[in-house]
Design an enzyme around this catalytic site. Structure first.
Site, PDB file in Angstrom:
ATOM      1  N   LYS A  53       0.888  -1.182   0.000  1.00 40.39           N
ATOM      2  CA  LYS A  53       0.000   0.000   0.000  1.00 40.39           C
ATOM      3  C   LYS A  53       0.917   1.221   0.000  1.00 40.39           C
ATOM      4  O   LYS A  53       1.486   1.574   1.015  1.00 40.39           O
ATOM      5  CB  LYS A  53      -0.865  -0.022   1.264  1.00 40.39           C
ATOM      6  CG  LYS A  53      -2.209   0.694   1.156  1.00 40.39           C
ATOM      7  CD  LYS A  53      -2.156   2.146   0.769  1.00 40.39           C
ATOM      8  CE  LYS A  53      -1.931   3.091   1.925  1.00 40.39           C
ATOM      9  NZ  LYS A  53      -1.826   4.502   1.508  1.00 40.39           N
TER      10      LYS A  53
ATOM     11  N   GLU B 156       9.710   1.772  10.762  1.00 38.91           N
ATOM     12  CA  GLU B 156      10.697   2.852  10.604  1.00 38.91           C
ATOM     13  C   GLU B 156       9.938   4.164  10.690  1.00 38.91           C
ATOM     14  O   GLU B 156       9.165   4.488   9.788  1.00 38.91           O
ATOM     15  CB  GLU B 156      11.424   2.724   9.261  1.00 38.91           C
ATOM     16  CG  GLU B 156      12.202   1.422   9.083  1.00 38.91           C
ATOM     17  CD  GLU B 156      13.459   1.365   9.940  1.00 38.91           C
ATOM     18  OE1 GLU B 156      13.833   2.385  10.548  1.00 38.91           O
ATOM     19  OE2 GLU B 156      14.072   0.291  10.002  1.00 38.91           O
TER      20      GLU B 156
ATOM     21  N   CYS C 111      13.579  11.466   7.169  1.00 39.18           N
ATOM     22  CA  CYS C 111      13.505  11.015   8.569  1.00 39.18           C
ATOM     23  C   CYS C 111      14.813  11.266   9.307  1.00 39.18           C
ATOM     24  O   CYS C 111      14.827  11.443  10.520  1.00 39.18           O
ATOM     25  CB  CYS C 111      13.167   9.531   8.616  1.00 39.18           C
ATOM     26  SG  CYS C 111      14.294   8.527   7.633  1.00 39.18           S
TER      27      CYS C 111
ATOM     28  N   GLU D 266       9.208  16.387  15.528  1.00 38.68           N
ATOM     29  CA  GLU D 266       9.744  16.357  14.171  1.00 38.68           C
ATOM     30  C   GLU D 266       9.056  17.427  13.318  1.00 38.68           C
ATOM     31  O   GLU D 266       7.826  17.488  13.263  1.00 38.68           O
ATOM     32  CB  GLU D 266       9.497  14.969  13.564  1.00 38.68           C
ATOM     33  CG  GLU D 266      10.114  14.799  12.202  1.00 38.68           C
ATOM     34  CD  GLU D 266       9.775  13.433  11.580  1.00 38.68           C
ATOM     35  OE1 GLU D 266       8.594  13.033  11.615  1.00 38.68           O
ATOM     36  OE2 GLU D 266      10.698  12.782  11.060  1.00 38.68           O
TER      37      GLU D 266
HETATM   38  P1  NAD Z   1       2.276   8.828   7.201  1.00 41.13           P
HETATM   39  O1  NAD Z   1       2.436   8.115   8.490  1.00 41.13           O
HETATM   40  O2  NAD Z   1       1.313   9.940   7.120  1.00 41.13           O
HETATM   41  O3  NAD Z   1       1.851   7.796   6.031  1.00 41.13           O
HETATM   42  C1  NAD Z   1       2.647   6.676   5.701  1.00 41.13           C
HETATM   43  C2  NAD Z   1       1.774   5.584   5.081  1.00 41.13           C
HETATM   44  O4  NAD Z   1       0.894   5.064   6.075  1.00 41.13           O
HETATM   45  C3  NAD Z   1       0.892   6.064   3.939  1.00 41.13           C
HETATM   46  O5  NAD Z   1       0.876   5.076   2.930  1.00 41.13           O
HETATM   47  C4  NAD Z   1      -0.487   6.176   4.605  1.00 41.13           C
HETATM   48  O6  NAD Z   1      -1.564   6.058   3.708  1.00 41.13           O
HETATM   49  C5  NAD Z   1      -0.432   5.000   5.555  1.00 41.13           C
HETATM   50  N1  NAD Z   1      -1.359   5.050   6.704  1.00 41.13           N
HETATM   51  C6  NAD Z   1      -1.890   6.144   7.303  1.00 41.13           C
HETATM   52  N2  NAD Z   1      -2.656   5.759   8.357  1.00 41.13           N
HETATM   53  C7  NAD Z   1      -2.593   4.408   8.428  1.00 41.13           C
HETATM   54  C8  NAD Z   1      -3.149   3.434   9.315  1.00 41.13           C
HETATM   55  N3  NAD Z   1      -3.917   3.771  10.343  1.00 41.13           N
HETATM   56  N4  NAD Z   1      -2.851   2.135   9.094  1.00 41.13           N
HETATM   57  C9  NAD Z   1      -2.047   1.761   8.078  1.00 41.13           C
HETATM   58  N5  NAD Z   1      -1.503   2.642   7.200  1.00 41.13           N
HETATM   59  C10 NAD Z   1      -1.758   3.953   7.376  1.00 41.13           C
HETATM   60  O7  NAD Z   1       3.743   9.327   6.788  1.00 41.13           O
HETATM   61  P2  NAD Z   1       4.183  10.306   5.606  1.00 41.13           P
HETATM   62  O8  NAD Z   1       3.705  11.692   5.871  1.00 41.13           O
HETATM   63  O9  NAD Z   1       3.875   9.692   4.283  1.00 41.13           O
HETATM   64  O10 NAD Z   1       5.775  10.242   5.767  1.00 41.13           O
HETATM   65  C11 NAD Z   1       6.505  11.109   6.603  1.00 41.13           C
HETATM   66  C12 NAD Z   1       6.919  10.420   7.890  1.00 41.13           C
HETATM   67  O11 NAD Z   1       7.613   9.211   7.595  1.00 41.13           O
HETATM   68  C13 NAD Z   1       7.886  11.249   8.722  1.00 41.13           C
HETATM   69  O12 NAD Z   1       7.518  11.177  10.076  1.00 41.13           O
HETATM   70  C14 NAD Z   1       9.227  10.579   8.490  1.00 41.13           C
HETATM   71  O13 NAD Z   1      10.180  10.777   9.525  1.00 41.13           O
HETATM   72  C15 NAD Z   1       8.820   9.150   8.359  1.00 41.13           C
HETATM   73  N6  NAD Z   1       9.830   8.386   7.637  1.00 41.13           N
HETATM   74  C16 NAD Z   1      10.626   7.529   8.357  1.00 41.13           C
HETATM   75  C17 NAD Z   1      11.638   6.852   7.721  1.00 41.13           C
HETATM   76  C18 NAD Z   1      12.527   5.903   8.475  1.00 41.13           C
HETATM   77  O14 NAD Z   1      13.208   5.111   7.839  1.00 41.13           O
HETATM   78  N7  NAD Z   1      12.578   5.960   9.806  1.00 41.13           N
HETATM   79  C19 NAD Z   1      11.845   7.016   6.346  1.00 41.13           C
HETATM   80  C20 NAD Z   1      10.997   7.880   5.656  1.00 41.13           C
HETATM   81  C21 NAD Z   1       9.998   8.564   6.305  1.00 41.13           C
END
Ligand code: NAD
Length: 495
Positions: A181, A253, A287, A381
């Site tokens: 997804k 992550e 991140c 963050e």
């Molecule tokens: P997000 O959490 O808003 O969304 C990530 C994914 O989760 C999307 O596909 C979204 O549709 C899905 N999602 C949302 N709610 C859900 C639920 N309840 N159950 C299952 N899936 C769900 O994140 P974003 O805004 O796309 O990305 C930014 C964040 O990601 C930042 O906090 C960043 O630090 C983090 N990030 C972490 C790493 C790492 O390796 N630690 C790498 C990249 C990004």
């Protein structure tokens, strides 16, 4: 080169592209104010079909000769490179990443993930163990790895094809099948990547794609027939997923708090370059970004002066222009958070220096001085192009502030003293500490992941394979001699 071909708007289930049964989702490019595509979202019933397709395909996939699986995974490297430019263009259009950043994402990270996973799985060795339970040479103990089964892969917008490729490549290389997804902000480029598995020769059902918002990811996580969950995204979503996943294997992550510490003996020019990369690469939407810059008072003014000069020289703007060094933010949610954190800092007395005016999602590179640890920008963050500078007066103070966080992904320390580098590196609670390197530095074969609320587990190379396989022990009695005496420990105690 704009992408002119017909864009994929469906879900991939069991090798067929099928229209999702849910409402249409407009994939919006916030920076260009364009609707890139309209994709039919999936319902829980569609998710169920995708999971079942993955379940059906899994035994056959795991049963292939390892070298055959590896050949297909390796082929994906070639196919992604062959389609690299259109993938890069589409990620830029959808997310606003600069074209240089998206080409780097494709050619340096996404495509090589398949090559690296194909190599790594060949070295994912088992072992034989000594038999210690009885006084006989009858037993043979063999430890091997078997796939966990069906892996849910849920990915964010900032490295949409890279993070997915790392996860999918390692999951399938080790014999699992996948339901993916992707982020709703990069759904088109991710569907374009999903198309390539068939071109590489993957059997139907090994990689499936479902489309939609968070609830589609939630349906996937909750599905009883999903064995493991890989998630990269925000800490808030990660906490929901962790609760919903129950006893399923998980690799999470999540968000980062990236402290970059600049000590009094640091090479200031190197520290400034580290901050520019750490704060402004991908407009800070990484991140591992430098979310807090802790600068010793002896070098504070020099650091700020040089950082301002360097930041003023950044070419900011159109992400499709190869000359652009920093593009826009991906979406309004990110913009709202960045604006809130900067305004909170301003209201509490920080000086705000911006190199341009905010214009929609085009947020300018911003330096904040006079930041204190209580400000929201230092506590949560931000995920935007902001360099918040906190003045410190000792190494101990830097460690204390850096560790005063729920998060613990990447940290950086600039010092010329080897002992200090070790002492500070060991004292920081973060999963990775980079010495004299930006917080954004990582190596594709080294373990990556955070402590606290930055995540659960470690990804990349063998650490990925360990998570997505079960450790399997086979105890064999050769049965060609009398059973051994089992009173091993009592006899030892009596001796
Ligand atoms: P997000 O959490 O808003 O969304 C990530 C994914 O989760 C999307 O596909 C979204 O549709 C899905 N999602 C949302 N709610 C859900 C639920 N309840 N159950 C299952 N899936 C769900 O994140 P974003 O805004 O796309 O990305 C930014 C964040 O990601 C930042 O906090 C960043 O630090 C983090 N990030 C972490 C790493 C790492 O390796 N630690 C790498 C990249 C990004």
């Amino acid at each position: 080169m704009a992408v002119t071909r017909e864009l994929p708007t469906k879900a991939l289930i069991g090798g067929m592209w099928v229209t999702g049964s849910g409402p249409l989702m407009e994939v919006r490019s916030a920076w260009s104010e364009r609707v890139v595509s309209r994709i039919a979202t999936c319902t829980a019933a569609d998710v169920d079909r995708a999971v079942q397709a993955a379940r059906v395909a899994q035994p056959g996939w795991a049963g292939l000769a390892l070298v055959e699986r590896v050949e297909l995974v390796r082929e994906m490297h070639r196919v992604v490179v062959a389609h690299g430019e259109e993938l890069a263009q589409m990620i830029t259009l959808e997310t606003g990443k600069t074209i240089n950043e998206t080409r780097e994402e494709i050619y340096e990270y996404s495509a090589p993930s398949y090559q690296k996973a194909a190599e790594e799985v060949l070295r994912h060795r088992g072992m034989t163990l000594p038999s210690t339970q009885e006084r006989a040479n009858n037993k043979r103990l063999i430890l091997s790895h078997r796939p966990v089964g069906v892996v849910a892969v849920i990915t964010p917008y900032n490295f949409p094809t890279d993070i997915a490729s790392i996860a999918i490549a390692h999951a399938v290389a080790s014999g699992n099948t996948v339901v993916w997804k992707p982020s709703e902000w990069a759904a088109t480029s991710c569907a374009m990547l999903a198309e390539l598995f068939a071109e590489a020769g993957f059997p139907s059902g090994v990689v499936n794609l479902v489309q939609g918002y968070g609830e589609v990811g939630a349906a996937l996580v909750e599905h009883d027939d999903v064995d493991a969950v890989f998630f990269t995204g925000s800490t808030a979503t990660g906490e929901k997923i962790s609760r919903a996943a129950g006893l399923k294997k998980q690799l999470l992550e999540l968000g980062g708090d990236g402290p970059q510490i600049v000590l009094a003996d640091a090479d200031i020019d190197a520290a400034v370059e580290g901050a520019v990369l750490g704060c402004f690469y991908l407009a800070g939407q990484v991140c591992t970004s430098a979310e807090r810059i802790l600068v010793h008072e002896h070098v504070h003014d020099e650091f700020v002066r040089k950082l301002k000069l360097r930041t003023a020289s950044l070419r900011v703007g159109d992400p499709t222009d190869e000359a652009t060094e920093m593009g826009p933010l991906c979406n309004d949610t990110t913009l709202a958070r960045v604006t809130k954190h900067v305004e909170d800092a301003r209201a509490r007395g920080a000086e705000v220096i911006q190199f341009g005016k905010p214009d929609g999602v085009f947020y300018p590179p911003t330096i904040l001085t006079g930041v204190t640890p209580e400000m929201e920008i230092a506590r949560n963050e931000t995920f935007g192009p902001v360099a918040p500078i906190i003045k410190i007066s000792s190494t101990d103070e830097a460690i204390r502030i850096a560790n005063d966080s729920d998060l613990g992904l990447n940290a950086a320390v600039y010092t010329r003293d080897l002992a200090t580098a070790f002492r500070v590196g060991e004292a920081l609670q973060h999963g990775t500490v980079n010495i004299n390197e930006s917080t954004n530095y990582w190596d594709q074969l080294a373990p990556f992941g955070g402590t606290g609320k930055s995540g659960v587990g470690r990804e990349l190379s063998q650490w990925f394979l360990d998570t997505f396989t079960e450790t399997k022990l086979l105890n064999i009695d050769l049965n060609d001699a009398p059973k051994g005496d089992r009173r091993v420990l009592r006899d030892v105690a009596e001796d």
